[in-house]
Design an enzyme around this catalytic site. Structure first.
Site, mmCIF file in Angstrom:
data_model
loop_
_atom_site.group_PDB
_atom_site.id
_atom_site.type_symbol
_atom_site.label_atom_id
_atom_site.label_comp_id
_atom_site.label_asym_id
_atom_site.label_seq_id
_atom_site.Cartn_x
_atom_site.Cartn_y
_atom_site.Cartn_z
ATOM 1 N N ARG A 35 -9.319 16.786 -125.885
ATOM 2 C CA ARG A 35 -8.882 16.013 -124.889
ATOM 3 C C ARG A 35 -8.571 14.440 -124.774
ATOM 4 O O ARG A 35 -7.653 15.105 -124.107
ATOM 5 C CB ARG A 35 -10.875 15.950 -123.567
ATOM 6 C CG ARG A 35 -11.209 16.914 -123.510
ATOM 7 C CD ARG A 35 -12.396 16.807 -122.982
ATOM 8 N NE ARG A 35 -12.954 17.525 -122.083
ATOM 9 C CZ ARG A 35 -13.992 18.398 -121.625
ATOM 10 N NH1 ARG A 35 -15.018 17.364 -121.970
ATOM 11 N NH2 ARG A 35 -14.333 19.099 -120.790
ATOM 12 N N LYS A 197 -25.687 34.670 -113.766
ATOM 13 C CA LYS A 197 -25.834 34.580 -112.622
ATOM 14 C C LYS A 197 -24.983 34.501 -111.705
ATOM 15 O O LYS A 197 -23.649 33.472 -111.600
ATOM 16 C CB LYS A 197 -26.622 33.041 -112.513
ATOM 17 C CG LYS A 197 -27.920 33.106 -112.991
ATOM 18 C CD LYS A 197 -29.036 31.926 -112.485
ATOM 19 C CE LYS A 197 -30.344 31.816 -113.030
ATOM 20 N NZ LYS A 197 -30.990 31.105 -112.763
ATOM 21 N N GLY A 353 -16.687 26.890 -120.260
ATOM 22 C CA GLY A 353 -16.557 26.642 -121.670
ATOM 23 C C GLY A 353 -16.898 27.391 -122.490
ATOM 24 O O GLY A 353 -16.100 27.606 -124.075
ATOM 25 N N GLY A 376 -15.601 23.636 -114.213
ATOM 26 C CA GLY A 376 -16.970 23.892 -112.956
ATOM 27 C C GLY A 376 -14.900 23.357 -112.009
ATOM 28 O O GLY A 376 -15.278 24.343 -110.678
HETATM 29 P P1 AMP Z 1 -22.778 30.718 -117.181
HETATM 30 O O1 AMP Z 1 -22.809 29.654 -117.625
HETATM 31 O O2 AMP Z 1 -22.761 30.711 -115.875
HETATM 32 O O3 AMP Z 1 -21.001 31.386 -117.690
HETATM 33 O O4 AMP Z 1 -22.961 32.049 -118.478
HETATM 34 C C1 AMP Z 1 -23.217 31.749 -119.642
HETATM 35 C C2 AMP Z 1 -23.836 32.369 -120.493
HETATM 36 O O5 AMP Z 1 -24.390 33.210 -120.483
HETATM 37 C C3 AMP Z 1 -23.676 32.578 -121.511
HETATM 38 O O6 AMP Z 1 -25.332 31.199 -122.634
HETATM 39 C C4 AMP Z 1 -24.892 33.632 -122.316
HETATM 40 O O7 AMP Z 1 -25.948 33.470 -123.725
HETATM 41 C C5 AMP Z 1 -25.346 34.228 -120.913
HETATM 42 N N1 AMP Z 1 -25.775 35.664 -120.594
HETATM 43 C C6 AMP Z 1 -24.164 36.716 -120.866
HETATM 44 N N2 AMP Z 1 -24.781 37.576 -121.003
HETATM 45 C C7 AMP Z 1 -26.020 37.642 -120.692
HETATM 46 C C8 AMP Z 1 -27.593 38.751 -119.872
HETATM 47 N N3 AMP Z 1 -27.294 39.530 -120.313
HETATM 48 N N4 AMP Z 1 -28.412 38.416 -120.493
HETATM 49 C C9 AMP Z 1 -28.505 36.940 -120.304
HETATM 50 N N5 AMP Z 1 -27.468 36.428 -120.242
HETATM 51 C C10 AMP Z 1 -26.705 36.172 -120.494
#
Ligand code: AMP
Length: 395
Positions: A35, A197, A353, A376
Site C-alpha cells: 500500500r 456467504k 483479500g 469492500g
Molecule cells: P468472503 O469473505 O465472503 O470472501 O469469504 C472468504 C472465506 O470463505 C474464506 O475464509 C474461506 O475459507 C471461506 N469459504 C470458502 N468456501 C467455503 C466453504 N465451502 N465452506 C465454508 N467456508 C468457505
C-alpha cells in the site's frame, strides 16, 4: 473526475489521503508494504511539481488514541519507500499541527497521526474535516481501500477544495480498471464469485447478472443455490433464509440469458478442520454428515473451459477453504485458469483479500491484468453503487 495529472502543484501544500493501513508484526515491522509502494507515484508527482505533501491515513480499528495503532511505527518503512525523511505530527489537528504544516517547505513530506484516533473521522464530522482542510491548498485522494466510506478524510474534506481536488494515480487506476471490466469489457464476460456467504455478495451477484455472459458461483455460497435446486447439501454452509432469493436469481439468470454455472462436484469433509477425512462426490450426492469445502476435479475442468473462452474475467472470493491445503486446489486452479486466459489476451480483474492472497500465494500476480487493492470498495463498485469518496471528487 480530475486526477493529479490535471494540476501543477508548484508551491502548493497538498493534503493527500492514502491507505497506509498496512499489516505489522509484533515488533511493529511492516510485513507487506504494497500500500505504501502503491501511493508513491502520486506523492512523487506532487513533490516533482514543487509541492509539499501532508499525508493522512488510518491504521487498524482503534477505539481512540492507542499506541499500538500509531502511524509512527510505519515511518521507517515510508522513509525507505519514498527515499526521504518524514516529518511526523503526533496530533491530527490543532494549533501545533497547523504550525508544523505551515512551516513545511517544497519537497517535504509530513505524516499526520492515525485519523481514527479521533472518533470524528469515522463520523464524517464537518468541523473536523474543515480543520484538516485548513492545513493545505489542495486535496488528493489516493485511498481506494476506503473510497466506500463517507469519512471526514475520504469524503467530507473534499467539499473544502472546490476546483482543487483530484484522484491520485492509484484511485484513478482502480476506477478505470473496474469500469473497463464492468462497462467496457469485451464479451464473453465471466464473473467468478466465491467466498463464504451469499448474503455478503447478493448485491454484487444481482448487478453482475445485467453485465456478464457467465456467472460462476463457488465457495460456501454455492450450497444455498444447490439447496434451492432441491439437492442434498449435508452439513455444508447454507443460508436457509436466502433459498428463495437464490431461486429468484436463477430464474432471473434464465430470463437474461446468463449462464449461471454451479459446481458439479465437491471435495467433502467429515469435519470443519484441516486434517478432516475427505472424499470427492458429485453435486447430487453430498452425504448427510459431510460438508463441501472445495470444488471437485470435474468442476475445475468445467470452469477452466468457461474461463478460457472468456475475453473479460472478474474474480472475487475463493472456491473453498483455501487457507487449508486440502481444500485449496479449486481456488488455485481458478487462479491458474485466469492467468492462462490472460496470457491468451483476456482482460482479468481480481479483487478481495482472499482472491488476491491466493493469486500472490501461487506467484501469479504478474499474470493478472489488474489486481484491485480494495476489497469492500471493489465489491461496492461491482454492486453498481456510487462510492462516496469518488462522488465527492466529482461534485
Ligand atoms: P468472503 O469473505 O465472503 O470472501 O469469504 C472468504 C472465506 O470463505 C474464506 O475464509 C474461506 O475459507 C471461506 N469459504 C470458502 N468456501 C467455503 C466453504 N465451502 N465452506 C465454508 N467456508 C468457505
Amino acid at each position: 473526475m480530475k486526477t493529479v495529472d490535471d494540476f501543477n502543484y508548484n508551491n502548493q501544500k497538498v493534503l493527500v489521503r492514502v491507505d497506509f493501513n498496512v499489516p505489522l508484526d509484533e515488533k511493529y515491522n511492516v510485513t507487506d508494504n504494497t500500500r505504501i509502494v502503491m501511493a508513491k507515484p502520486t506523492i512523487e508527482k506532487i513533490l516533482k511539481d514543487g509541492g509539499s505533501v501532508i499525508l493522512m491515513s488510518h491504521l487498524g480499528r482503534p477505539k481512540g488514541p492507542d499506541e499500538k495503532f500509531s502511524l509512527k511505527h510505519i515511518i521507517p518503512e515510508v522513509e525507505k519507500v519514498l527515499g526521504k525523511r518524514i516529518i511526523f505530527s503526533p496530533e491530527i489537528i490543532g494549533p501545533e499541527v497547523k504550525k508544523k504544516a505551515g512551516s513545511i517547505k517544497k519537497g517535504e513530506v509530513m505524516l499526520l497521526e492515525n485519523l481514527r484516533f479521533d472518533p470524528r473521522e469515522k463520523k464524517g464530522d464537518v468541523a473536523f474535516a474543515r480543520e484538516l482542510a485548513a492545513l493545505a491548498d489542495a486535496y488528493v485522494n489516493d485511498a481506494f481501500g476506503t473510497a466506500h466510506r463517507a469519512h471526514a478524510s475520504t469524503t467530507v474534506v473534499a467539499r473544502f477544495f472546490p476546483g482543487k481536488k483530484a484522484a491520485g494515480y492509484l484511485l484513478a487506476n482502480e476506477v478505470k480498471n473496474i469500469k473497463k471490466a464492468l462497462e467496457e469489457g469485451e464479451h464473453p464476460i465471466t464473473a467468478i464469485i466465491g467466498g463464504a456467504k451469499v448474503s455478503s455478495k447478493l448485491g454484487v451477484i444481482k448487478n453482475l447478472m445485467d453485465k456478464v455472459d457467465n456467472l460462476i458461483i463457488v465457495g460456501g455460497m454455492a450450497y444455498t443455490f444447490l439447496k434451492a435446486l432441491g439437492k442434498q447439501t449435508g452439513k455444508s454452509l447454507v443460508e436457509d433464509d436466502l433459498i428463495d432469493e437464490a431461486k429468484n436469481l436463477m430464474k432471473y439468470a434464465k430470463e437474461k440469458g446468463v449462464d449461471l454455472v454451479l459446481p458439479v462436484d465437491f471435495i467433502v469433509a467429515d469435519d470443519f478442520s484441516p486434517g478432516a477425512n475427505t472424499k470427492i462426490v458429485d453435486a447430487d450426492h453430498i452425504p448427510e454428515e459431510w460438508m463441501g469445502l472445495d470444488i471437485g476435479p470435474e468442476t475445475i475442468n468445467l470452469l477452466d473451459k468457461v474461463i478460457k473462452q472468456s475475453k473479460t474475467i472478474i474474480w472475487n472470493g475463493p472456491a473453498g477453504v483455501f487457507e487449508w491445503d486440502a481444500f485449496s486446489k479449486g481456488t488455485r486452479s481458478i487462479a491458474q485458469s485466469i492467468a492462462e486466459a490472460t496470457n491468451q489476451g483476456a482482460f482479468s480483474l481480481v479483487g478481495g483479500g482472499d482472491s488476491v492472497a491466493a493469486v500472490k500465494k501461487y506467484g501469479l500476480q504478474d499474470k493478472i491484468s489488474y489486481i484491485s487493492t480494495g476489497g469492500g470498495a471493489m465489491l461496492e463498485m461491482l454492486e453498481g453503487k456510487d462510492l462516496p469518496a469518488i462522488k465527492a471528487l466529482e461534485d
